[in-house]
Design an enzyme around this catalytic site. Structure first.
Site, PDB file in Angstrom:
ATOM      1  N   ASP A  18      47.255  52.057  47.450  1.00  0.00           N
ATOM      2  CA  ASP A  18      46.289  50.990  47.674  1.00  0.00           C
ATOM      3  C   ASP A  18      44.933  51.518  47.230  1.00  0.00           C
ATOM      4  OD1 ASP A  18      45.013  48.649  48.561  1.00  0.00           O
ATOM      5  OD2 ASP A  18      46.296  48.495  50.317  1.00  0.00           O
ATOM      6  N   TYR A 125      44.986  32.319  38.880  1.00  0.00           N
ATOM      7  CA  TYR A 125      46.176  32.984  39.428  1.00  0.00           C
ATOM      8  C   TYR A 125      47.432  32.538  38.696  1.00  0.00           C
ATOM      9  CZ  TYR A 125      49.476  34.454  43.129  1.00  0.00           C
ATOM     10  OH  TYR A 125      50.492  35.032  43.849  1.00  0.00           O
TER      11      TYR A 125
END
Length: 319
Positions: A18, A125
């Site tokens: 991450d 998106y």
């Protein structure tokens, strides 16, 4: 997802990543690295250092967040994926990168939307995910990259923060029901969308990740578990939680996004090719979410509320 992978393949064989600082639990359960998908060389060093051979790529800017910041959405979703795809080509990795029902658009058939159909999304998106699907399939055909993808519906979970998606209401509503017994929804009452509970999502992702390549008749699959509207979900919450639960509808810009998405998706290929078989229906999801979140909102509880989400942490697997 990381926990499921580690339970299957061993803690030291799964590298979580991450750009956020890990919790103590994340640091204590196996390797955890900082990984910026926009930095190819840093990603390559992780692959080489840890002997990675499978990558599960979840990094993405979701629908609503992408409309707020289109340049960030394009950069992360397209350039980040390109880096991971090049890694897969250069290091012969199996790559699973989820797509979304948002890859469909306003001209797509709304009911039982097939795997192969008109795909003209009008969000950053959706456009970036169509790009991902087509480029992944191109690299599979041209360079032999073992690319796999599944088009997620809205994913419902009590375990992690919202990721900026248009289906976030289907998680927020449970927190509002338990805290205030009232919710203001940013979608219209009758906006029906495909949904799935996180456990089904993880199980299906694992099934596709582990499926033998020869079993796959295509590289991108629809997956569908159930479908409901905000009004239908609210009625189920009334039945299982409180007859006095109230919901108001104040649609915002996310309504125009939801209006372009399917109401249901056909997923026969996923069921036939690699065994997709979700077990959570709408009532199951409501019961499970209430059971998980009720302890958080009890007056005697000292726990801090943990908002739900439609995102799953990134992971890479090294055998």
């Amino acid at each position: 997802m990381v926990n499921t992978l580690r339970a299957k393949f061993g803690q030291e064989n799964v590298v979580a990543s991450d750009i956020k600082k890990p919790t103590l639990e994340q640091r204590s359960t196996g390797p955890y690295v900082y990984a910026d998908v926009l930095n190819y060389r840093a990603l390559e060093q992780i692959v080489v250092d840890y002997g990675i051979d499978w990558v599960v790529h979840f990094s993405a800017i979701l629908s609503a967040a992408g409309e707020r910041n289109p340049s960030l959405g394009l950069n992360v979703n397209i350039n980040g994926f390109q880096n991971v795809l090049e890694l897969a080509k250069n290091h012969k990795l199996r790559l699973l990168s989820p797509s979304t029902m948002g890859a469909f658009g306003p001209t797509t058939p709304k009911d039982m939307t097939p795997d192969l159909t008109i795909m003209r999304p009008n969000t950053i998106y959706g456009i970036s995910k169509v790009h991902m699907e087509l480029l992944g399939e191109y690299y599979c055909e041209k360079f032999g990259v073992d690319f796999r993808s599944l088009r997620y519906p809205g994913i419902i979970s009590a375990d992690s923060p919202p990721g900026g998606g248009t289906t976030d209401y289907a998680v927020d509503i449970f927190h509002a029901a338990l805290k205030d017994n009232r919710y203001t929804c940013f979608l219209n009452a009758d906006t029906r969308l495909p949904m799935a509970y996180i456990d089904d999502c993880i199980t299906g992702t694992m099934q596709l990740l582990e499926a033998p390549a020869e079993a796959l008749t295509q590289r991108t699959y629809n997956v569908h578990a159930c479908a409901f509207s905000p009004a239908e979900l609210a009625r189920e919450i009334c039945d299982q939680h409180s007859n006095d639960f109230a919901i108001d509808y104040v649609p915002d810009f996310r309504q125009s996004i939801a209006d372009t998405w399917p109401r249901t998706m056909a997923d026969l290929a996923a069921r036939n090719d690699w065994g997709w078989n979700p077990v959570f229906g709408t009532s199951d999801i409501v019961r499970t979410m209430l059971d998980k979140l009720e302890p958080v909102y009890k007056p005697t509880s000292i726990a801090q509320p943990s908002l739900g989400a439609s995102e799953v942490p990134s992971a890479a697997v090294g055998h």
